[in-house]
Design a protein around this motif. Sequence first.
Motif, PDB file in Angstrom:
ATOM      1  N   LEU A  81       0.822  -1.201   0.000  1.00  0.00           N
ATOM      2  CA  LEU A  81       0.000   0.000   0.000  1.00  0.00           C
ATOM      3  C   LEU A  81       0.863   1.261   0.000  1.00  0.00           C
ATOM      4  CD1 LEU A  81      -2.961  -0.888   2.384  1.00  0.00           C
ATOM      5  CD2 LEU A  81      -3.027  -0.520  -0.076  1.00  0.00           C
ATOM      6  N   LYS A  82       1.950   1.219   0.765  1.00  0.00           N
ATOM      7  CA  LYS A  82       2.830   2.384   0.799  1.00  0.00           C
ATOM      8  C   LYS A  82       3.514   2.580  -0.548  1.00  0.00           C
ATOM      9  CE  LYS A  82       3.657   2.633   5.756  1.00  0.00           C
ATOM     10  NZ  LYS A  82       4.637   2.541   6.851  1.00  0.00           N
ATOM     11  N   ARG A  83       3.835   1.469  -1.211  1.00  0.00           N
ATOM     12  CA  ARG A  83       4.408   1.586  -2.554  1.00  0.00           C
ATOM     13  C   ARG A  83       3.390   2.176  -3.536  1.00  0.00           C
ATOM     14  NH1 ARG A  83       6.177  -3.739  -4.913  1.00  0.00           N
ATOM     15  NH2 ARG A  83       6.642  -2.328  -6.642  1.00  0.00           N
ATOM     16  N   ALA A  84       2.165   1.685  -3.455  1.00  0.00           N
ATOM     17  CA  ALA A  84       1.128   2.148  -4.382  1.00  0.00           C
ATOM     18  C   ALA A  84       0.760   3.596  -4.137  1.00  0.00           C
ATOM     19  CB  ALA A  84      -0.115   1.268  -4.258  1.00  0.00           C
ATOM     20  N   GLN A  85       0.855   4.039  -2.872  1.00  0.00           N
ATOM     21  CA  GLN A  85       0.475   5.411  -2.541  1.00  0.00           C
ATOM     22  C   GLN A  85       1.547   6.424  -2.904  1.00  0.00           C
ATOM     23  OE1 GLN A  85      -0.425   5.157   1.614  1.00  0.00           O
ATOM     24  NE2 GLN A  85      -2.581   4.712   1.267  1.00  0.00           N
ATOM     25  N   SER A  86       2.686   5.956  -3.334  1.00  0.00           N
ATOM     26  CA  SER A  86       3.773   6.871  -3.670  1.00  0.00           C
ATOM     27  C   SER A  86       3.358   7.785  -4.810  1.00  0.00           C
ATOM     28  CB  SER A  86       5.018   6.077  -4.074  1.00  0.00           C
ATOM     29  OG  SER A  86       5.964   6.936  -4.659  1.00  0.00           O
ATOM     30  N   ALA A  87       3.762   9.053  -4.688  1.00  0.00           N
ATOM     31  CA  ALA A  87       3.476  10.038  -5.750  1.00  0.00           C
ATOM     32  C   ALA A  87       4.646  10.180  -6.705  1.00  0.00           C
ATOM     33  CB  ALA A  87       3.148  11.396  -5.116  1.00  0.00           C
ATOM     34  N   GLY A  88       5.544   9.211  -6.673  1.00  0.00           N
ATOM     35  CA  GLY A  88       6.774   9.329  -7.451  1.00  0.00           C
ATOM     36  C   GLY A  88       6.553   9.459  -8.932  1.00  0.00           C
ATOM     37  N   GLN A  89       5.538   8.841  -9.484  1.00  0.00           N
ATOM     38  CA  GLN A  89       5.314   8.914 -10.928  1.00  0.00           C
ATOM     39  C   GLN A  89       4.341  10.024 -11.302  1.00  0.00           C
ATOM     40  OE1 GLN A  89       7.060   7.391 -13.098  1.00  0.00           O
ATOM     41  NE2 GLN A  89       8.208   6.227 -11.591  1.00  0.00           N
ATOM     42  N   SER A  90       4.124  10.946 -10.368  1.00  0.00           N
ATOM     43  CA  SER A  90       3.244  12.073 -10.656  1.00  0.00           C
ATOM     44  C   SER A  90       3.822  12.928 -11.779  1.00  0.00           C
ATOM     45  CB  SER A  90       3.073  12.922  -9.391  1.00  0.00           C
ATOM     46  OG  SER A  90       2.552  14.170  -9.684  1.00  0.00           O
ATOM     47  N   SER A  91       2.931  13.461 -12.609  1.00  0.00           N
ATOM     48  CA  SER A  91       3.391  14.286 -13.722  1.00  0.00           C
ATOM     49  C   SER A  91       4.035  15.570 -13.234  1.00  0.00           C
ATOM     50  CB  SER A  91       2.221  14.625 -14.649  1.00  0.00           C
ATOM     51  OG  SER A  91       1.655  13.453 -15.173  1.00  0.00           O
ATOM     52  N   TRP A  92       3.492  16.134 -12.173  1.00  0.00           N
ATOM     53  CA  TRP A  92       4.030  17.365 -11.614  1.00  0.00           C
ATOM     54  C   TRP A  92       4.294  17.150 -10.130  1.00  0.00           C
ATOM     55  CZ3 TRP A  92       4.999  21.250 -14.981  1.00  0.00           C
ATOM     56  CH2 TRP A  92       4.360  21.155 -16.214  1.00  0.00           C
ATOM     57  N   HIS A  93       5.499  17.492  -9.686  1.00  0.00           N
ATOM     58  CA  HIS A  93       5.879  17.297  -8.283  1.00  0.00           C
ATOM     59  C   HIS A  93       5.777  18.621  -7.538  1.00  0.00           C
ATOM     60  CE1 HIS A  93       7.122  13.377  -9.464  1.00  0.00           C
ATOM     61  NE2 HIS A  93       8.149  13.796 -10.180  1.00  0.00           N
ATOM     62  N   LEU A  94       4.945  18.630  -6.532  1.00  0.00           N
ATOM     63  CA  LEU A  94       4.849  19.805  -5.683  1.00  0.00           C
ATOM     64  C   LEU A  94       5.978  19.745  -4.671  1.00  0.00           C
ATOM     65  CD1 LEU A  94       1.004  19.892  -5.148  1.00  0.00           C
ATOM     66  CD2 LEU A  94       2.369  21.073  -6.868  1.00  0.00           C
ATOM     67  N   GLY A  95       6.847  20.724  -4.684  1.00  0.00           N
ATOM     68  CA  GLY A  95       8.059  20.677  -3.873  1.00  0.00           C
ATOM     69  C   GLY A  95       7.775  20.763  -2.386  1.00  0.00           C
ATOM     70  N   VAL A  96       8.632  20.121  -1.609  1.00  0.00           N
ATOM     71  CA  VAL A  96       8.532  20.123  -0.152  1.00  0.00           C
ATOM     72  C   VAL A  96       9.891  20.514   0.410  1.00  0.00           C
ATOM     73  CG1 VAL A  96       8.061  18.781   1.925  1.00  0.00           C
ATOM     74  CG2 VAL A  96       6.799  18.304  -0.176  1.00  0.00           C
TER      75      VAL A  96
END
Length: 445
Positions: A291-306
């Motif tokens: 679930l933690k792997r699936a919830q990753s936003a790593g492949q998001s088209s746009w990364h909101l910086g933190v």
Amino acid sequence: MNSLKVRLLLSTLAMTVVMLPIIGLTLSNAFERQLNVALKNELKAYSYSIFTVAEVENNLLLMPELLLENQFNINQSGLYALITKRSKETEIGAIKNKILWQSQSLLTLSLTAVLPSPDVGQTLISKISLADSPHLLYSFSASFSDNGQDFEITLHLIKDQQALLSALNDFEKTLWAWLLALMVVFVFVQIAWLLWTLKPLTVLSQELEHIEKGQKKALDANYPLELQPVTQQLNALLALEENQRKRYRNALSDLAHSLKNPLAVIQSQQNISASASEQLTLINNIIEHQLKRAQSAGQSSWHLGVKIKPVVDKLISTLAKIYHDKNLSFAVNVDASAIFKGDEADLMEILGNLLDNACKAAKHKIAISVISSAKILTIEIADDGAGIEASQRDIILSRGGRADTYQAGHGIGLAIVNDLVSSYQGQLTISNSTTLNGAVFTLIF
């Protein structure tokens, strides 16, 4: 040559370098033609004034001592006149010109060139050298009537071209100076015009960079009509991607809740065997991991910086309380401007697992270093523990590694960290710390 600015600037410079010299040559030639036409008209007018005072009596040419144009009366004035008559030499059959009259301005000069003899009523214009200086020769033939007989003569007017060449040279210097100045001004104007024209693209690039760094969530600048459809579609894409990611995560959270509750009920049964309980725990860990792997936003088209520093500070504050009995010392060297281009929950998961493992393995000291450059983000977490053997490093990071194969203090969380880092196309390596002598985990994005 992939830059629009460079292409437009080069094309502008090419047009400037080609067109302005062509304009200069055209103007220079036109000015020279006009000078020549004016000079020919001037000599033509002089010829009329000389023919007006010329008379023929008894086969003799009669001319006044002085002419109305004073330049003909001054020696070497630059304006000369002479009248010749064609005659035949029967011995060799050649035709030569006999000088009947010449102006006083020509008295001390000698003509070496053969003068032309055009037909009656015709004009010839040529160039000769007189006193080692270029001159223009105007020759016109006319016929007088003397007692019923034709008396043909040719008037030759010679004009010094020095004044014409000087005027032409001054004009060309002035023209090319102004054209050069105009070229410089034109280039600067074109550069300013290009920068102004392409400014919306620069603003668009800056806004996209701000979105990538998490400083903005949409394009809100005032763009020209031609770019508005593009910016509107980009904003729609950003909003759609954000909403899809939220729905996806909410669905996964609901799935996690739906799976954990039945597992908790089964595990609470008292008549479950030890082997079944162990398998249920394993299933629970696998569900948590996936679930933690699936919830990753790593492949998001746009990364909101933190920003990384607040996350590190929060984690250290929490872990210091959890491991207060170990009296751990944290050496923090975090670039205040460092930004993780991803989801905050993923960053918390990555750093939380690595720092938790470091706290478990450390004896007294933990070092955290975050260095950010234009295109690379490097995170290092080191401890003064026993370290990790080289043979175990690939195992604990592998997708199929089992918890019981890890060294003490390094559990299944490292596999989760490795998957999260990979989803952001980053790199995770394990080595030995040269300063603390323990393990050092290096993340490179």
